[in-house]
Scaffold this motif. Structure first.
Motif: not given
Length: 531
Positions: A279-300
């Motif tokens: 049995q030989t396994s190889t990379e197949g097709t992408v069935i799902s894709r999730q991309e997350t972006s987070e930005t934060s700022s602080n003043t003192s």
């Protein structure tokens, strides 16, 4: 020609006197030889032809049969020290049926029916013996019903039961089979006989059964296996070895000549049937894709009362020189889910693959040089498909061959050829001698005919003619006489005087026939007057 009996005897005596000594001997011996040969042929043809009525009889059976034949007044002959009885061929079938009606030859058989009879004083051992004899007879009759089996004998050995299992001996059996003329006992039949005995006798296994034929061949060898191989596997292995060996031997014989090399092949085959799954396994097709972006700022801001709790309300004071700090951050993440591609292969390795091959070549140093021996290794390896990775080995050695048997065979063949030539020359000589004898006989006969011609004392001006010449001469004479008569008939014209003279001649002829005595006296008177 006079064919009376005295004349015939006289002619035979005259012919006998004209023969020489050798001809007289030949005339007497030839009829005697022919008569003796004819009488011998008549005697040989008239005497009865004897055939075997029964063979391999015991003394008791032969005595009972001969006594019955004497009662039936049948001629018979004994052979093979009295174990074979022969009778005339024309009466063999009738005599065999007559003896069968009388229960001859008697055959002593034990049957299971005898076990129903109770005998006084019989022990368990006696009853066991009768059981074994009855079982043997039943098995013999069953085996004799198989195709190709003329008769069978079965011997069974049932050991006594032991209290201890390790001391218990195995049950064994032996079967002797006589094949019918032209029949062959196959492997399946041998296995059938072995299984029949194994399932008919308690404690008997096929490994403890021996089956032989009347020619001394052990048929039960096919029941076992050699080194874990069955009979079919051994036959296939031998076929592979023989095929490679014949191919190599024929190649070497064409190069170095026959009887100068010897090839032997030993093949180890893999008879295991295996199934290989990969049995030989190889990379197949992408069935799902999730991309997350987070930005934060602080003043003192800087400052504060040291040592004062945060929940204490301090008075507010304004400071003009107070500093303010601002910070920011950004984070990005990517998540992908793939469907792998799986390839499954299933390979079935068939049995009979060559696992290892060993080849040995022995060459005669009187005919093969060392350089040729070195080249044989590569040639044989290529021709046989040697694979060193699987451990194949090719060994080539040279040594002088023992040619004693070969020389003896060659000498025997030369002597046989010499004898054949002598026989051929003798036959040719006999043919030439026979031709010479025939030629001499023909010349003698011709010389006798010539001598008989000389005995006729013919004048010199006369000579013998052949039959065809004589027929031609006779035909020409008849033709000439016929033409002369025809000419005479045409020219003949009778005058009155001739007619008168003819009448007088007829009268004289008639008178002479009616009065011969008067005519005789008249002729005597004429003769007396003339004298």
């Amino acid at each position: 020609m006079n064919f009376s009996w005295p004349e015939t005897i006289k002619s035979l005596q005259k012919s006998w006197k004209n023969l020489n000594r050798s001809q007289k001997i030949l005339s007497v011996t030839a009829p005697l030889v022919v008569a003796i040969a004819l009488l011998s042929l008549i005697y040989w043809a008239s005497r009865p032809q004897y055939v075997d009525l029964f063979t391999k009889l015991s003394a008791e059976e032969a005595g009972a049969i001969t006594s019955k034949l004497k009662e039936l007044k049948v001629e018979y002959q004994l052979a093979d020290n009295g174990s074979t009885i022969k009778v005339p061929q024309k009466d063999a079938a009738e005599i065999r049926l007559e003896l069968a009606n009388e229960g001859l030859p008697a055959k002593s058989n034990f049957s299971f029916d005898y076990l129903n009879q109770t005998r006084l004083g019989e022990t368990d051992a006696d009853r066991q013996l009768r059981y074994i004899l009855g079982l043997q007879n039943e098995l013999e009759q069953t085996i004799e019903t198989m195709d190709g089996v003329e008769y069978a004998r079965v011997h069974i050995v049932l050991p006594e039961r032991s209290l201890f299992a390790e001391e218990q001996k195995d049950t064994t059996a032996a079967v002797t089979i006589k094949r019918k003329y032209g029949a062959e006992i196959g492997e399946n039949q041998v296995k059938a006989i072995a299984n029949l005995l194994a399932h008919s006798v308690e404690g008997l296994t096929t490994e403890n059964i021996t089956i032989v034929d009347t020619n001394g061949n052990v048929l039960s060898d096919i029941l076992g296996s050699v080194h874990g191989l069955t009979t079919n596997q051994l036959q296939y292995q031998k076929a592979v070895e023989d095929n490679i060996q014949k191919s190599l031997q024929s190649m070497l014989d064409k190069v170095f000549g026959p009887n100068n090399t010897i090839v032997r092949v030993n093949a180890t085959l893999d008879f295991d049937q295996r199934t290989i799954t990969s049995q030989t396994s190889t990379e197949g097709t992408v069935i799902s894709r999730q991309e997350t972006s987070e930005t934060s700022s602080n003043t003192s801001t800087d400052g504060g009362v040291p040592g004062v709790d945060g929940n204490v309300v301090a008075p507010e004071y304004n400071f003009d020189d107070q500093n303010t700090n601002v910070s920011s951050s950004e984070r990005t993440s990517l998540s992908e889910t793939f469907q792998p591609s799986v390839t499954q292969e299933e390979t079935i390795v068939s049995p009979g693959r060559i696992k290892r091959l060993t080849i040995s070549v022995l060459a005669d140093t009187d005919s093969v040089s060392q350089a040729q021996l070195d080249s044989i290794v590569g040639i044989v390896s290529s021709a046989a498909g040697v694979d060193e990775t699987r451990g194949d080995v090719v060994e080539v050695a040279g040594m002088p061959f023992n040619k004693t048997a070969q020389l003896e065979n060659q000498k025997a063949m030369e002597e046989a050829a010499k004898r054949q030539r002598l026989i051929t020359y003798a036959q040719m000589g006999a043919g030439v001698l026979l031709a010479i004898i025939v030629l001499i006989v023909v010349l003698r006969l011709r010389s006798r005919k010539a001598a008989k011609v000389e005995d006729l004392d013919l004048p010199p001006e006369q000579k013998m003619v052949t039959l065809e010449e004589a027929e031609q001469i006779l035909a020409s004479q008849l033709e000439a006489e016929r033409m002369a008569e025809l000419k005479l008939a045409r020219k003949k014209v009778k005058t009155p005087d001739e007619i008168e003279r003819e009448k007088i001649r007829e009268e004289v002829d008639k008178f002479s026939k009616e009065n011969p005595d008067e005519v005789a006296r008249l002729v005597k008177a004429w003769l007396a007057e003339d004298s």
